[in-house]
Write a protein that holds these residues in place. Structure first.
Motif, PDB file in Angstrom:
ATOM      1  N   ASN A  40      10.394  99.023  65.264  1.00 15.62           N
ATOM      2  CA  ASN A  40      10.231  98.190  66.454  1.00 15.62           C
ATOM      3  C   ASN A  40       9.811  96.776  66.031  1.00 15.62           C
ATOM      4  OD1 ASN A  40      11.045 100.255  68.287  1.00 15.62           O
ATOM      5  ND2 ASN A  40       9.029 101.210  68.055  1.00 15.62           N
ATOM      6  N   ASN A  41       8.745  96.235  66.605  1.00 14.95           N
ATOM      7  CA  ASN A  41       8.391  94.848  66.303  1.00 14.95           C
ATOM      8  C   ASN A  41       7.298  94.719  65.244  1.00 14.95           C
ATOM      9  OD1 ASN A  41      10.193  93.734  68.243  1.00 14.95           O
ATOM     10  ND2 ASN A  41       8.725  94.249  69.868  1.00 14.95           N
ATOM     11  N   ARG A  42       7.076  95.752  64.481  1.00 12.63           N
ATOM     12  CA  ARG A  42       5.997  95.697  63.490  1.00 12.63           C
ATOM     13  C   ARG A  42       6.400  94.907  62.248  1.00 12.63           C
ATOM     14  NH1 ARG A  42       4.567 101.976  63.050  1.00 12.63           N
ATOM     15  NH2 ARG A  42       6.768 102.155  63.640  1.00 12.63           N
ATOM     16  N   GLU A  43       5.440  94.212  61.691  1.00 10.35           N
ATOM     17  CA  GLU A  43       5.670  93.490  60.445  1.00 10.35           C
ATOM     18  C   GLU A  43       5.170  94.343  59.279  1.00 10.35           C
ATOM     19  OE1 GLU A  43       5.133  88.967  59.034  1.00 10.35           O
ATOM     20  OE2 GLU A  43       3.216  89.991  59.378  1.00 10.35           O
ATOM     21  N   ILE A  44       5.988  94.457  58.250  1.00  8.95           N
ATOM     22  CA  ILE A  44       5.603  95.197  57.044  1.00  8.95           C
ATOM     23  C   ILE A  44       5.275  94.163  55.975  1.00  8.95           C
ATOM     24  CG2 ILE A  44       6.218  97.066  55.484  1.00  8.95           C
ATOM     25  CD1 ILE A  44       6.459  97.706  58.529  1.00  8.95           C
ATOM     26  N   THR A  45       4.044  94.171  55.522  1.00 11.22           N
ATOM     27  CA  THR A  45       3.635  93.214  54.503  1.00 11.22           C
ATOM     28  C   THR A  45       3.434  93.942  53.175  1.00 11.22           C
ATOM     29  OG1 THR A  45       1.291  93.452  55.084  1.00 11.22           O
ATOM     30  CG2 THR A  45       2.543  91.714  56.206  1.00 11.22           C
TER      31      THR A  45
END
Length: 304
Positions: A269-274
């Motif tokens: 979805n709209n999650r950021e993976i850092t």
């Protein structure tokens, strides 16, 4: 495998008894019928693609020394769907560059592929599903028990470690988990001599970070995930011993080897993976990008 068990035995200490498993009418496609969070928007596991992640320079790296402390008590149990080690008096991580607050280790467990199949890890990395994945589950240390933190935002922090069965020799640290005392569901044993969880870590502790959920019911979206880039390695013989080492009860009362106990990939979805990297890794990548850019520039000049 559809298994009836108390969640308190299996994962996080909840009191309700609910039947769920990894296939059939009680499989992951039906978890949300009893556990609504399983259909929410920040679910785990996910497929991580390195090129689609962002370096976060404010993230610190885990240090091996954080895991040195040996828990006061370590009890290993076959809970019917996994192999789990419950911890008392375990280490605490107090580095707010690594985790949002102070967290204590509460337990760890494994997910793995059944015999005859290859992929059993829950997360994927660059399209690869590893044979198995270890999850070390931590909870905010201000709480008395892991179960108290489940419904709290960022109440849990889970460290995911991939397991690659390509070593030429047995991994003697992993061998501590392959004991005959847990063959049957419900069997457990307290280690006479506990051990540091550091022995289950790879050398490189660079990791990917995202906000997600438990990968089993109740699928609470309270987990700060850290998934290590580098796997640990075990031998093919150890892989087979794990696949043939534990039995669980099916819903019809029969028994079968535990395996393929992983949830399918969920939408990011709209999650950021850092990602958290060493300076050398980030510098090497930057150097590579600059080199390519320079080469392209001079190549363009030479064409004129």
């Amino acid at each position: 495998m559809s298994i009836r068990f108390f969640v308190v035995m299996a994962m996080i200490g909840l009191s309700a008894s609910v039947e769920w498993g990894y296939e059939g009418p009680h499989g992951p496609d039906h978890w949300a019928d009893d556990f609504p969070d399983c259909a929410s928007n920040k679910q785990s596991p996910i497929a991580i693609v390195h090129a689609e992640t962002v370096t976060n320079s404010s993230l610190g790296l885990f240090k091996h020394s954080m895991f040195y402390s040996v828990p006061t008590t370590m009890n290993i149990i076959n809970n019917g769907h996994s192999l789990q080690v419950n911890l008392d008096g375990a280490y605490t991580i107090n580095d707010d560059t690594v985790l949002p607050t102070s967290y204590r280790a509460g337990q760890f467990h494994l997910h793995w592929a059944s015999e005859g199949t290859e992929g059993g890890s829950e997360h994927y990395l660059n399209g690869k599903q590893y044979f198995a994945e270890i999850h070390i589950v931590h909870f905010q240390s201000r709480f008395a028990a892991l179960a108290d933190a489940v419904d709290i935002d960022q109440g849990l922090a889970v460290l995911g470690i991939f397991v690659d069965p390509t070593a030429e020799e047995d991994n003697m640290e992993f061998e501590r988990l392959l004991i005959p005392n847990t063959t049957l569901e419900g069997q457990n044993m307290t280690y006479v001599n506990g051990f540091s969880l550091e022995v289950l870590l790879p050398h490189n502790l660079e990791y990917y970070r995202y906000e997600g959920s438990l990968t089993t019911p109740p699928c609470a979206e309270s987990v700060v995930w850290s998934v290590l880039k580098e796997p640990i390695r075990i031998s093919p013989a150890q892989k087979l011993r794990l696949q043939r080492g534990l039995q669980g009860h099916l819903s019809d009362g029969s028994t079968a080897y535990i395996g393929n106990n992983f949830r399918s990939i969920q939408q990011i979805n709209n999650r950021e993976i850092t990602r958290a990297e060493t300076c050398s890794s980030a510098s090497a990548k930057a150097y590579h990008v600059v080199t390519l850019a320079v080469a392209a520039f001079f190549g363009a000049i030479l064409r004129f």
